[in-house]
Design an enzyme around this catalytic site. Structure first.
Site, short mmCIF file in Angstrom:
data_model
loop_
_atom_site.label_atom_id
_atom_site.label_comp_id
_atom_site.label_asym_id
_atom_site.label_seq_id
_atom_site.Cartn_x
_atom_site.Cartn_y
_atom_site.Cartn_z
N GLY A 576 0.82 -1.20 0.00
CA GLY A 576 0.00 0.00 0.00
C GLY A 576 0.85 1.25 0.00
O GLY A 576 2.08 1.20 -0.07
N LYS A 577 0.16 2.38 0.08
CA LYS A 577 0.84 3.67 0.11
C LYS A 577 0.19 4.51 1.18
O LYS A 577 -1.02 4.72 1.16
CB LYS A 577 0.78 4.36 -1.24
CG LYS A 577 1.67 5.60 -1.31
CD LYS A 577 1.78 6.13 -2.72
CE LYS A 577 2.74 7.31 -2.77
NZ LYS A 577 2.87 7.87 -4.12
N GLY A 578 0.98 5.00 2.11
CA GLY A 578 0.47 5.80 3.21
C GLY A 578 0.60 7.28 2.92
O GLY A 578 0.94 7.70 1.82
N PHE A 580 2.76 9.40 3.89
CA PHE A 580 4.07 9.96 3.58
C PHE A 580 5.02 8.95 2.97
O PHE A 580 6.22 9.17 2.91
CB PHE A 580 4.71 10.61 4.83
CG PHE A 580 4.95 9.66 5.98
CD1 PHE A 580 5.97 8.74 5.95
CD2 PHE A 580 4.14 9.71 7.10
CE1 PHE A 580 6.21 7.90 7.01
CE2 PHE A 580 4.37 8.87 8.17
CZ PHE A 580 5.41 7.97 8.13
N GLY A 581 4.54 7.80 2.53
CA GLY A 581 5.45 6.86 1.89
C GLY A 581 4.80 5.54 1.55
O GLY A 581 3.59 5.37 1.67
N VAL A 583 4.12 1.46 1.87
CA VAL A 583 3.96 0.47 2.93
C VAL A 583 4.38 -0.89 2.39
O VAL A 583 3.91 -1.33 1.34
CB VAL A 583 2.51 0.43 3.44
CG1 VAL A 583 2.40 -0.54 4.63
CG2 VAL A 583 2.04 1.82 3.85
N LYS A 596 5.94 1.11 7.00
CA LYS A 596 5.73 2.29 6.17
C LYS A 596 6.98 3.14 6.20
O LYS A 596 7.38 3.66 7.25
CB LYS A 596 4.53 3.09 6.68
CG LYS A 596 4.22 4.33 5.84
CD LYS A 596 2.85 4.90 6.13
CE LYS A 596 2.67 5.29 7.56
NZ LYS A 596 1.35 5.92 7.79
N ASP A 692 -7.46 13.79 8.83
CA ASP A 692 -7.46 13.14 7.52
C ASP A 692 -8.27 11.84 7.57
O ASP A 692 -7.81 10.79 7.11
CB ASP A 692 -6.03 12.87 7.05
CG ASP A 692 -5.94 12.66 5.54
OD1 ASP A 692 -4.94 12.08 5.09
OD2 ASP A 692 -6.87 13.07 4.82
#
Length: 865
Positions: A576-578, A580-581, A583, A596, A692
Site C-alpha cells: 500500500g501507500k500511506g 508519507f510513503g 507500505v 511504512k 485526515d
C-alpha cells in the site's frame, strides 16, 4: 521569350518569398506552450491560434490531472483552460523550463488559471506564484473567470522555474504555462521585470493574439465606454518595426470621444499605493481626415501634463511611454488642443508594474549537472525548482555555499540508498566546487571514473556498497594515500593492493570485519528480543482468551535500517501507500507487520513522521492501529505497525471487490471507526484531531475489525479548554470540512464532517468524489426524492433494514452539515451507530418496498428537509 523567362523568374521569386513569409509566420521557435493536465505525451495544435501545445508531464514531477466542471465549459473557451494540474501535496511545486535561446534574453512568461469548481468546493484557492526564488504575484480569482498572470523578464540563467506555493488557502493549480521569446529592444527601458496589469485593444470586439501578434501577447478588447465611440479601418497600420511591435490588427481599431471638443479618460485603481506603473500608449490615425480637419491633443496623468501636442500619424503607429507612482487611483486623460477640430483618439494601452528580482540561483553549471543526474538515474526525489534556493526548499541530500554574493555552488550531495544503477553519471564532473559526495549502498557498476580525482575541492568520497570493477583510478588512490581525500570503498580486490596497501582501503577492510562482528552481535540481540516478546505474547494469549486476536504488544522499539531491510526482504513486497510513503510487508519472527517508509519525495516529511510515531506511542485503543516500532536512521525513517490483513476500507467499497460488504458489516465497521475517533476526541488528554479521516485511512484486520490509521496530520489541542485552533489547511478533497477550509479554524467537528462522508460512502458504495459528482450533494438530491432504494449500495440487492438505513443516512447528513455547531459530537455518533447496530441485529428481514412511508417524515435535521 526573354520577357516570358523574366516573368517566370519573378513568379518563382514571389512564390519563394510567399513561402518564406508563411514559414516565418508559422515559426514558433522561442515558444514553449504547455497545456497543464492533459495526458502525458499528448501534443496538439490549437485550432484558434495554430499554437502547438504539449503536456506538462515533462516539466514537473508532482500534481494530479483534473478538469473543470462541464457547467463552466463554453463554446468559445480556450481549449487550454479545460484541464488543469492540481497540487494537493507539497508546499511548493515548480515547473522548470529551459528555452533553447538560454539566459540573457527577454521573455514573456504567462501562467493561466481557470478554476471552474474542479474540486467541487465552490471556493477558489489563493496561493503564491514565484519566479524562481522571487515572488511574482498572489493568485486570487473567482469561480467562473479565467485569469492570466504575465511577466516580462530577462533571465540570468538557462533555467526558468515557475513555482506555485501553498499558503494554506487551498490547493494551488494551473491550467496553462506559456513562454514567448521577445526581441531584446522590446520594453527595454531598464533591467527590471514587468508584471502585466492591463493590456487593452480599444474599439475592438474580439481578442487579438498569435498569429496576428507574432509575440502572442493577449490584447483584450474594449468596445463600449460611455461617452466614447469605436472606429476602425480596413487598411493595414504600419509600425510593426517599432520597438514594441504592436500588430496592425490591434492598431486598426480605436476609440474617440463622441464630442468633437471632448476629452478621453481611462481610470484604474492600484492594488497598493506604493505600486509604480509603466504606461505604454499607442496611437495611429485610422480615419481619413479632410483638408480642414485636425486631430491634436495633450496627455495628462492625474491632471499633470506629460506629452503634447500630439497628432497621430496616418496609419502609422507611434508609442508614448511614461511612469507614475504613489497613488491609490490613477487617470489617463487626453484633451484636444484649441487648434484641434477632432477629439482625441486612443488605439491601445499597456500597463505594467515593474519589480526588481533578486534572481539568486544555483550556478548554471551546477544546476545542469543536477538535472542531468536526476534524468540519468530517474530519481523520484522531491527535486523541483532551483537546487539551492529557497533555502527552505533545497533539494534533498544537497548542501550549497550561501556565503558568496555570486550564484550559488553545490558543496555536498548525499545519494546513499537511492536505488541508483548503471555507471557514475558523467555530469557529476561539472560539480567543481563539491566537497563531499556520498554514492554508497546503490547498485552502481562499471569503473570508477578518473574525473572524481580532478574535483579539486572533493574531500570526502563514499563509494561503499556498490559493484564497481577494478582497478580504481591511480589518481584517486594517490589522493587518498596523501590524505587529501577520505575515500570509502571495499578493498576486496588484489588488483588494488599496489595502490592502496599504505592507504585507507586496507583500513576499510579491517573496519568491515569489525562492522560485520558488531552487526552479528546486534542481530543476535534483536532476535533474542523478538523471541522474548513473542513468548510473552503467546503466554498472554493462552492465559487470556480476550486478547487472542491482538497483535504483538506495542514495544515502541527503535529498529535499525538494516533490521528493517531484513524484515521486509529488502522492501520486496509493496502492500500500500500511506500519507508519507510506501507500505511494505514485513516479518518479525513468524508474525507479519506493516512497514511504512518515509519517501524522500514525501510531501509531508519528517514532522509528520514524528507526529505519527509520538501519537501511536501514547495512544492505545482497540480501534487504532498499534505501533510495533520505528526506524529513524539518517534519511531512512519508517513506522512498523500491526499488519491489517484486509487492507483499507476503500478497497472493499470502490475497487470492484468481489466480496461485497454486508449491511451489518458496514454498520460494524462504521461503529468501530467511530469508537477510535471518539477515543481521540474525548478519551485523550489533550484531545486529538485526526485531520485526515477517510476510507483509505480505515484499515481492516482478518476479522474485518476497523482501526484508524495514518496520523501524520493529527493535531493535539495543546491549550487547555480550547475549542479550536488555527492551522494551515490539511486533509483530502471530498472529506475536508468546508468551514475549516474557509476559516482555518480546526475543531473536533472537522473530523465529524470527514467521518460523515465516510458513512455516506459505506451507505452508498460511492467514493466521495466521482467524475463531477460530490457524494454529499448527490445524497441530498436523492433524499429529496424520498427513496432509500436509490441511495443504498445497489450491490446489496435490497438486503438491508430500511429503518436502520434511513437512520444511518440521517446521521451521516447531520455530520456533514455545513455549520459545525449543528454537527453531533463523536460521542453522539457512537451512540447512534450502536443503536443502529443493535436494531439491525434484532431486526427481521423485511421487504424493501415496506415501510417506505418513513422517507423524509421519519427524519429530522435541516439537511434533510
Amino acid at each position: 521569350m526573354a520577357l516570358f523567362r523574366s516573368f517566370y523568374s519573378v513568379l518563382i521569386l514571389l512564390v519563394a518569398l510567399t513561402f518564406a513569409m508563411v514559414h516565418a509566420h508559422d515559426d514558433q521557435s522561442g515558444y514553449i506552450s504547455i497545456d497543464c493536465g492533459i495526458t502525458e505525451g499528448s501534443t496538439y495544435t490549437d485550432s484558434k491560434t495554430e499554437l502547438n501545445y504539449v503536456s506538462d508531464a515533462g516539466f514537473i514531477d508532482s500534481g494530479i490531472n483534473r478538469e473543470i466542471l462541464s457547467s463552466y465549459k463554453t463554446d468559445n473557451q480556450d481549449f487550454q483552460l479545460i484541464t488543469l494540474r492540481s497540487f494537493p501535496q507539497n508546499t511548493r511545486n515548480c515547473y522548470t523550463l529551459r528555452p533553447e535561446d538560454g539566459k540573457g534574453n527577454r521573455y514573456l512568461i504567462r501562467a493561466r488559471f481557470m478554476y471552474g469548481d474542479y474540486d467541487f468546493k465552490s471556493q477558489p484557492p489563493q496561493f503564491d506564484l514565484y519566479l524562481g526564488n522571487d515572488h511574482w504575484s498572489r493568485v486570487d480569482f473567482n469561480v467562473s473567470l479565467a485569469m492570466d498572470y504575465e511577466i516580462i523578464h530577462i533571465t540570468s540563467s538557462d533555467y526558468i522555474h515557475v513555482c506555485l506555493v501553498n499558503i494554506g488557502l487551498g490547493n494551488p493549480f494551473i491550467s496553462a504555462l506559456e513562454l514567448r521569446l521577445l526581441d531584446s529592444t522590446m520594453y527595454a527601458d531598464d533591467l527590471r521585470s514587468l508584471i502585466l496589469f492591463k493590456r487593452y485593444n480599444f474599439g475592438a470586439s474580439e481578442t487579438v493574439r498569435y498569429e496576428d501578434d507574432i509575440h502572442d501577447r493577449i490584447w483584450n478588447p474594449i468596445e463600449n465606454i460611455p461617452g466614447l465611440t469605436a472606429v476602425q479601418t480596413s487598411s493595414p497600420v504600419l509600425g510593426s518595426s517599432t520597438k514594441e511591435k504592436v500588430p496592425s490588427k490591434v492598431m486598426s481599431t480605436a476609440m474617440k470621444s463622441t464630442n468633437s471638443t471632448g476629452g478621453l479618460w481611462y481610470p484604474w485603481t492600484a492594488t497598493n499605493e506604493t505600486d509604480e506603473f509603466l504606461i505604454y500608449m499607442y496611437f495611429a490615425e485610422i480615419e481619413t481626415l479632410e483638408i480642414n480637419q485636425t486631430r491634436e491633443f495633450n496627455i495628462y496623468m492625474n491632471g499633470l501634463y506629460r506629452y503634447g501636442p500630439i497628432s497621430p500619424i496616418d496609419h502609422t503607429t507611434n508609442t508614448y511611454f511614461t511612469s507614475i507612482y504613489n497613488s491609490s487611483s490613477y487617470q489617463l486623460s487626453l484633451f484636444a488642443t484649441k487648434n484641434s477640430t477632432l477629439p482625441p483618439m486612443l488605439n491601445a494601452l499597456e500597463l505594467y508594474k515593474p519589480i526588481r528580482l533578486q534572481q539568486r540561483q544555483t550556478e548554471d553549471q551546477d544546476a545542469t549537472a543536477m538535472w542531468s543526474t536526476k534524468s540519468t538515474y530517474g530519481l523520484k526525489r522531491n527535486w523541483q525548482g532551483d537546487p539551492c534556493v529557497p533555502r527552505d526548499f533545497i533539494w534533498d541530500g544537497v548542501n550549497c555555499n550561501y556565503n558568496d554574493t555570486d550564484n550559488l555552488r553545490i558543496t555536498s550531495m548525499n545519494l546513499s540508498f537511492s536505488g541508483l544503477s548503471g555507471e557514475i553519471a558523467p555530469a557529476l564532473a561539472n560539480l567543481t566546487m563539491i566537497q563531499s559526495l556520498d554514492l554508497s549502498y546503490n547498485n552502481l557498476t562499471g569503473s570508477v571514473p578518473k574525473f572524481l580525482a580532478s574535483l579539486d575541492f572533493l574531500r570526502i568520497l563514499n563509494l561503499t556498497g556498490n559493484n564497481f570493477t577494478r582497478p580504481l583510478p591511480s589518481e584517486l588512490l594517490e589522493k587518498a594515500k596523501k590524505g587529501s581525500l577520505s575515500l570509502s570503498i571495499e578493498a576486496d580486490s588484489d588488483q588494488d593492493t599496489d595502490a592502496c596497501h599504505k592507504g585507507s582501503c586496507k583500513k576499510n577492510k579491517n573496519k568491515k570485519v569489525v562492522v560485520v562482528v558488531i552487526a552479528t552481535i546486534a542481530a543476535l540481540f534483536v532476535l533474542l528480543a523478538i523471541l522474548t516478546v513473542l513468548w510473552i505474547t503467546k503466554r498472554r494469549k493462552t492465559q487470556d482468551p480476550s486478547v487472542r486476536d491482538k497483535f504483538i504488544e506495542p514495544r515502541n522499539q527503535r529498529f535499525t535500517y538494516s533490521e528493517v531491510q531484513r524484515m521486509t526482504a529488502s522492501f520486496s513486497t509493496v502492500i500500500g501507500k500511506g500519507a508519507f510513503g510506501i507500505v511494505f510487508s514485513g516479518l518479525i519472527g513468524d508474525t507479519r507487520a506493516a512497514v511504512k517508509m518515509l519517501s524522500e519525495s514525501s510531501a509531508q516529511g519528517y514532522k509528520e513522521f514524528q507526529a505519527e510515531v509520538s501519537l501511536l506511542m501514547s495512544v492505545h485503543h482497540k480501534n487504532i492501529t498499534s505501533l510495533v516500532g520505528y526506524c529513524d536512521e539518517g534519511s531512512h525513517k519508517g513506522i512498523i505497525y500491526e499488519y491489517m490483513a484486509n487492507g483499507n476500507l476503500g478497497m472493499h467499497l470502490f475497487d470492484q471487490s468481489r466480496n461485497v460488504l454486508s449491511w451489518k458489516k458496514r454498520l460494524q465497521i462504521g461503529y468501530d471507526a467511530a469508537q477510535g475517533l471518539e477515543y481521540m476526541h474525548h478519551g485523550c488528554k489533550p484531545p486529538i484531531v485526526h485531520r485526515d479521516v477517510k476510507c483509505s485511512n480505515i484499515l481492516l484486520n482478518e476479522k474485518l475489525q476497523a482501526k484508524l490509521a495514518d496520523f501524520g496530520l493529527s493535531k493535539a489541542f495543546t491549550t487547555e479548554g480550547a475549542t479550536h485552533m488555527s492551522t494551515i489547511i490539511a486533509g483530502t478533497p471530498g472529506y475536508l470540512d468546508p468551514e475549516y477550509y474557509t476559516t482555518n479554524r480546526l475543531t473536533e467537528k472537522s473530523d465529524v464532517y470527514s467521518f460523515g462522508v465516510v458513512l455516506l460512502e459505506l451507505i452508498t458504495g460511492r467514493p466521495a468524489i466521482s467524475t463531477d459528482i460530490y457524494i454529499v450533494n448527490w445524497v441530498k438530491s436523492m433524499v429529496e426524492k424520498g427513496s432509500i432504494e436509490i441511495i443504498v449500495d445497489p450491490r446489496l440487492q435490497g438486503d438491508f433494514e430500511v429503518n436502520t438505513a434511513w437512520k444511518m443516512v440521517e446521521l451521516a447528513m447531520t455530520c456533514v452539515d455545513s455549520t459545525s455547531v449543528k454537527r453531533p459530537t463523536m460521542n453522539d455518533v457512537v451512540m447512534d451507530l450502536k443503536n443502529c447496530l443493535e436494531a439491525e441485529k434484532g431486526a427481521k428481514p423485511n421487504n424493501l418496498n415496506q415501510n417506505m412511508s418513513l422517507s423524509l417524515e421519519s427524519m429530522s435535521g435541516p439537511n434533510l428537509r
